[in-house]
Design a protein around this motif. Sequence first.
Motif, PDB file in Angstrom:
ATOM      1  N   LEU A 294       0.495  -1.145  -0.228  1.00 40.17           N
ATOM      2  CA  LEU A 294      -0.241  -0.142  -0.062  1.00 40.17           C
ATOM      3  C   LEU A 294       1.090   1.745  -0.003  1.00 40.17           C
ATOM      4  O   LEU A 294       0.109   1.881   0.065  1.00 40.17           O
ATOM      5  N   GLY A 295       1.977   0.847   0.231  1.00 42.38           N
ATOM      6  CA  GLY A 295       2.871   2.131  -0.033  1.00 42.38           C
ATOM      7  C   GLY A 295       2.908   2.967   1.253  1.00 42.38           C
ATOM      8  O   GLY A 295       2.820   1.982   2.166  1.00 42.38           O
ATOM      9  N   GLN A 296       3.684   4.165   1.355  1.00 51.25           N
ATOM     10  CA  GLN A 296       4.264   5.025   2.729  1.00 51.25           C
ATOM     11  C   GLN A 296       4.224   6.344   2.835  1.00 51.25           C
ATOM     12  O   GLN A 296       4.195   6.724   1.731  1.00 51.25           O
ATOM     13  N   ASN A 297       3.662   6.651   3.819  1.00 50.24           N
ATOM     14  CA  ASN A 297       3.026   7.784   4.016  1.00 50.24           C
ATOM     15  C   ASN A 297       3.501   8.352   5.369  1.00 50.24           C
ATOM     16  O   ASN A 297       3.192   7.942   6.281  1.00 50.24           O
ATOM     17  N   TRP A 298       4.760   8.780   5.562  1.00 46.85           N
ATOM     18  CA  TRP A 298       5.675   9.511   6.397  1.00 46.85           C
ATOM     19  C   TRP A 298       5.015  10.905   7.115  1.00 46.85           C
ATOM     20  O   TRP A 298       5.499  11.419   8.130  1.00 46.85           O
ATOM     21  N   GLY A 299       4.023  11.402   6.232  1.00 46.58           N
ATOM     22  CA  GLY A 299       2.881  12.477   7.296  1.00 46.58           C
ATOM     23  C   GLY A 299       4.196  13.768   7.443  1.00 46.58           C
ATOM     24  O   GLY A 299       4.378  14.847   8.049  1.00 46.58           O
ATOM     25  N   LEU A 300       4.976  13.793   6.290  1.00 46.09           N
ATOM     26  CA  LEU A 300       6.390  15.605   6.867  1.00 46.09           C
ATOM     27  C   LEU A 300       5.758  16.008   5.182  1.00 46.09           C
ATOM     28  O   LEU A 300       5.614  15.611   4.031  1.00 46.09           O
ATOM     29  N   PRO A 301       5.001  17.126   5.762  1.00 44.22           N
ATOM     30  CA  PRO A 301       4.617  17.908   4.388  1.00 44.22           C
ATOM     31  C   PRO A 301       6.325  18.343   3.487  1.00 44.22           C
ATOM     32  O   PRO A 301       7.273  19.034   4.310  1.00 44.22           O
ATOM     33  N   PRO A 302       6.118  17.754   2.332  1.00 44.12           N
ATOM     34  CA  PRO A 302       7.157  18.409   0.927  1.00 44.12           C
ATOM     35  C   PRO A 302       7.828  19.900   1.361  1.00 44.12           C
ATOM     36  O   PRO A 302       6.793  20.668   1.392  1.00 44.12           O
ATOM     37  N   MET A 303       8.738  20.833   1.518  1.00 46.21           N
ATOM     38  CA  MET A 303       9.364  21.943   0.956  1.00 46.21           C
ATOM     39  C   MET A 303       8.730  21.871  -1.068  1.00 46.21           C
ATOM     40  O   MET A 303       9.157  21.218  -1.280  1.00 46.21           O
ATOM     41  N   SER A 304       8.196  23.006  -1.115  1.00 43.17           N
ATOM     42  CA  SER A 304       7.875  23.273  -2.436  1.00 43.17           C
ATOM     43  C   SER A 304       9.127  23.537  -3.086  1.00 43.17           C
ATOM     44  O   SER A 304      10.031  24.549  -2.813  1.00 43.17           O
ATOM     45  N   PRO A 305       9.583  22.991  -4.858  1.00 46.22           N
ATOM     46  CA  PRO A 305      11.139  22.888  -4.825  1.00 46.22           C
ATOM     47  C   PRO A 305      11.154  24.490  -5.880  1.00 46.22           C
ATOM     48  O   PRO A 305      12.081  25.578  -5.457  1.00 46.22           O
ATOM     49  N   GLN A 306       9.716  24.914  -6.215  1.00 50.82           N
ATOM     50  CA  GLN A 306       9.944  25.927  -7.053  1.00 50.82           C
ATOM     51  C   GLN A 306       9.690  27.029  -5.700  1.00 50.82           C
ATOM     52  O   GLN A 306      10.529  28.523  -6.080  1.00 50.82           O
ATOM     53  N   VAL A 307       9.727  27.038  -4.489  1.00 52.45           N
ATOM     54  CA  VAL A 307       9.740  28.198  -3.562  1.00 52.45           C
ATOM     55  C   VAL A 307      11.155  28.305  -3.076  1.00 52.45           C
ATOM     56  O   VAL A 307      12.115  29.839  -2.842  1.00 52.45           O
ATOM     57  N   MET A 308      12.037  27.079  -3.024  1.00 55.91           N
ATOM     58  CA  MET A 308      13.127  27.351  -2.452  1.00 55.91           C
ATOM     59  C   MET A 308      14.075  28.039  -4.066  1.00 55.91           C
ATOM     60  O   MET A 308      15.144  28.948  -3.461  1.00 55.91           O
ATOM     61  N   ILE A 309      14.035  27.331  -5.309  1.00 51.82           N
ATOM     62  CA  ILE A 309      14.655  28.260  -6.369  1.00 51.82           C
ATOM     63  C   ILE A 309      14.370  29.855  -5.883  1.00 51.82           C
ATOM     64  O   ILE A 309      15.131  30.680  -6.040  1.00 51.82           O
ATOM     65  N   ALA A 310      13.019  30.376  -5.512  1.00 48.62           N
ATOM     66  CA  ALA A 310      12.624  31.855  -5.525  1.00 48.62           C
ATOM     67  C   ALA A 310      13.525  32.676  -4.572  1.00 48.62           C
ATOM     68  O   ALA A 310      13.491  33.658  -4.814  1.00 48.62           O
ATOM     69  N   ARG A 311      13.774  31.639  -3.527  1.00 45.38           N
ATOM     70  CA  ARG A 311      14.248  31.889  -2.386  1.00 45.38           C
ATOM     71  C   ARG A 311      15.911  31.889  -2.622  1.00 45.38           C
ATOM     72  O   ARG A 311      16.511  32.301  -1.940  1.00 45.38           O
ATOM     73  N   GLY A 312      15.968  31.330  -3.782  1.00 46.45           N
ATOM     74  CA  GLY A 312      17.806  31.731  -3.972  1.00 46.45           C
ATOM     75  C   GLY A 312      18.525  30.299  -2.644  1.00 46.45           C
ATOM     76  O   GLY A 312      19.715  30.448  -2.785  1.00 46.45           O
ATOM     77  N   TYR A 313      18.015  29.521  -2.811  1.00 48.43           N
ATOM     78  CA  TYR A 313      17.783  27.873  -1.872  1.00 48.43           C
ATOM     79  C   TYR A 313      18.224  28.552  -0.360  1.00 48.43           C
ATOM     80  O   TYR A 313      18.653  27.317  -0.296  1.00 48.43           O
ATOM     81  N   GLN A 314      18.044  29.411   0.109  1.00 47.84           N
ATOM     82  CA  GLN A 314      18.101  30.575   1.144  1.00 47.84           C
ATOM     83  C   GLN A 314      17.462  28.807   2.308  1.00 47.84           C
ATOM     84  O   GLN A 314      18.386  28.149   2.949  1.00 47.84           O
ATOM     85  N   PRO A 315      16.936  27.945   2.273  1.00 41.83           N
ATOM     86  CA  PRO A 315      15.705  27.470   3.259  1.00 41.83           C
ATOM     87  C   PRO A 315      16.981  26.329   2.991  1.00 41.83           C
ATOM     88  O   PRO A 315      17.506  25.493   4.316  1.00 41.83           O
ATOM     89  N   PHE A 316      17.043  25.648   2.223  1.00 39.01           N
ATOM     90  CA  PHE A 316      18.150  24.122   2.321  1.00 39.01           C
ATOM     91  C   PHE A 316      19.317  24.831   2.903  1.00 39.01           C
ATOM     92  O   PHE A 316      19.863  24.093   3.109  1.00 39.01           O
ATOM     93  N   ILE A 317      19.890  26.211   2.655  1.00 36.55           N
ATOM     94  CA  ILE A 317      21.590  26.065   2.490  1.00 36.55           C
ATOM     95  C   ILE A 317      21.534  26.471   4.375  1.00 36.55           C
ATOM     96  O   ILE A 317      22.530  26.230   5.174  1.00 36.55           O
ATOM     97  N   ASP A 318      20.625  27.640   5.027  1.00 37.60           N
ATOM     98  CA  ASP A 318      20.107  27.525   5.983  1.00 37.60           C
ATOM     99  C   ASP A 318      19.798  25.698   6.984  1.00 37.60           C
ATOM    100  O   ASP A 318      20.608  25.844   7.908  1.00 37.60           O
ATOM    101  N   LEU A 319      19.307  25.370   5.848  1.00 41.64           N
ATOM    102  CA  LEU A 319      19.552  23.616   6.800  1.00 41.64           C
ATOM    103  C   LEU A 319      20.626  22.665   6.677  1.00 41.64           C
ATOM    104  O   LEU A 319      20.817  21.927   8.116  1.00 41.64           O
ATOM    105  N   ILE A 320      21.602  23.112   5.628  1.00 39.83           N
ATOM    106  CA  ILE A 320      22.833  22.287   5.208  1.00 39.83           C
ATOM    107  C   ILE A 320      23.034  22.853   6.422  1.00 39.83           C
ATOM    108  O   ILE A 320      24.212  21.980   7.438  1.00 39.83           O
ATOM    109  N   ARG A 321      23.895  23.913   6.293  1.00 42.81           N
ATOM    110  CA  ARG A 321      24.474  24.941   7.455  1.00 42.81           C
ATOM    111  C   ARG A 321      23.878  24.482   8.905  1.00 42.81           C
ATOM    112  O   ARG A 321      24.991  24.205   9.917  1.00 42.81           O
ATOM    113  N   ALA A 322      23.096  24.105   9.601  1.00 36.57           N
ATOM    114  CA  ALA A 322      22.879  24.260  10.755  1.00 36.57           C
ATOM    115  C   ALA A 322      22.730  22.812  10.863  1.00 36.57           C
ATOM    116  O   ALA A 322      23.275  22.177  12.550  1.00 36.57           O
ATOM    117  N   ASN A 323      23.020  21.667  10.224  1.00 36.45           N
ATOM    118  CA  ASN A 323      23.581  19.990  10.643  1.00 36.45           C
ATOM    119  C   ASN A 323      24.346  19.756   9.927  1.00 36.45           C
ATOM    120  O   ASN A 323      25.177  18.621  10.602  1.00 36.45           O
TER     121      ASN A 323
END
Length: 695
Positions: free
Chosen positions: A411-440
């Motif tokens: 039946l597949g899997q649903n992890w209940g985790l809302p995804p990030m919008s790739p379009q919004v990530m691009i529109a923000r110059g990937y700052q959400p991804f940068i912040d995430l990687i940098r923090a970790n």
Amino acid sequence: MDISTIETAASAAGIASSYISASGQPVQIAASTRQKILDALQTSPATGESFLPPVCVFRQGELPRILLQKAVPDTCHWRLQPEQGKPLRGTVTHGFLTLPEELPLGYHTLCLLQGRKVIAESRVIMAPTRCYEPEAIRQGKKIWGACVQLYTLRSDENWGIGDFADLKQMLTELAAYGADFIGLNPLHALYPASPDSASPYSPSSRRWLNIIYIAVHKLPDFQLSSAAQLWWQTPQIQQQLQALRDHDQVDYAQVTALKLTGLKLAYHYFATLPDDTPRVTEFEQFRKQQGESLQQQATYDALHVHLKQQDANAWGWPAWPAEYQQWQSPALEQFRKEQAEEIRFYAWLQWLAQGQLQECQQTAREHGMLIGLYRDLAVGVTEGGTETWCDRELYCLKAAVGAPPDILGPLGQNWGLPPMSPQVMIARGYQPFIDLIRANMTHCGALRIDHVMGLLRLWWVPQGDTAVDGAFVSYPVDDLLAILSLESQRQQCMVIGEDLGTVPDEIVAKLRDNGVYSYKVFYFERAPDSGFYSPRDYPAQAMTTLSTHDMPTLYGYWQADDLTLGQQLGLYPDAEVLAGLYADREHAKQRMLDSLHSLHSLPDEYGRQAHGMVMNPILNRGIHYHVAMTNSALLGLQPEDWLNMQAPVNVPGTTHEIYPNWRRKLSCSLHAMFHNPEVTSLLTEIDRRRRQLSY
């Protein structure tokens, strides 16, 4: 919207029309599913067309040439402000904008000007070609370490859960045997107000830490507070702490209650200190540097505790009163004013957690560990946590991440985790991804990315649908890998990608080319004829493990305890599937035994028939010695297997009401484990074999 319009829009948004199933068959995605995912994506406002794309990513050695998105006046010119240094300038030629070839690595700001007026702006990212790799590993050193669920550690001082003081002790002990790292479960922020929501892979925020791991008794303010010491030393509290230590499972509710009480007493002392006290100055600098993100996390935790006291069903912001469901609201502003000290307390806890984690990494390096801490990045955050509360545009709340159907999960899997919008990530110059990687990548020498395939594509399940009715949504993998490489080099943090399961060849090649290390689990490394690959044939650019947090221990695997438990929990669709799994396990054990004997990992006189053979110290050691000879640069082993433990830490597909996931501790204390001759002789031999392979 007609089907052809849906197909065109979905393809443009990166929503796949089909995929290859686990059995190798093509599966078509229904137009209705693609429409629902389009709706989830379009909750974010579209950005207007600009002369420049919002972000341009280049690699070192590549000519940074940008095609303008629409025609510009002849009088336009560009100005690039590097992260450091003076601005660079140039002209636009034939609709192109060509930047200097030797552009420095980093994040730069590009402006398009007409006269002095800025008519467009973009971020330019120049990244290295590969992620960071320690020179010793590049030269062929084979290292090893432990893969640890931090909460499982036991000691005579902790408060019923493994903490950063235990981690420091374990780093010191392991370093003495030649280990170069400890790999950890995700340390992401969970829910102080809902302590039983304990899965490290379902966090409130991936940018902040789980404050349950603070070693309260090691804090200066706890030690100096007479009120805290008086409370701590009362017989009742000491008895309660001892009972929590003795329990074989973490009692998150009691542990959290005790820790928050102790931390509040310590904070009351801290709050009386003069403003020029070094600790106070450092904390206020931390608050200023971390800015709004820290304020959001602290406010969420304080508000969640406040609302849970009034309503036990206030599990997360979707269940809160409407006036508190938005980060920016009059009611929330009033709460921040009235509860400023409580919010400061939760910010203080993040400062403490960061400080103790940093001390652990310093300890590792002082003891000569090449990597030290190796952190784990979960694939997403939960629907009702801090990140989704504060950023509805970035997270697509009408969908959840999961996995398509396979043999074990029809039946597949649903992890209940809302995804990030790739379009919004691009529109923000990937700052959400940068912040995430940098923090970790903070305070560690390696980062494991769970479900690394998510850099290429994620399985989105529309809200209200089953996981069967999902589709893959693509992500800008080349750009994300470039940013990963840049942050990895800056933080000197190597990257390991959890690439288990069905992974497209496309991303496998990209990961290897970008210096991301593969993740090999011994149980799965079987050739087409179902035999086990020789450890010496494993790729060097990889980390090898015996098992994972989602799989049985070595003892459990050999005895097929995971299948027995799964049957008891009703995890298998029918008896035929279960019988097939048992048969495959028997076959795998025999082929594993054959492999062990072929490389003399077991004494020649040891039995050669797996059927009826039980796990015992000789077989356990033989398997450990076998994987110690892997060609992979990193080898991660679990303390559970050193101690011949049976129960797993997590059974996928169950909740803690069905099985006590993320609660089971190690069977003995750190002191007892490192004074056990069986364990210490095993670690000594593993280190000898790894050194023998190096260089």
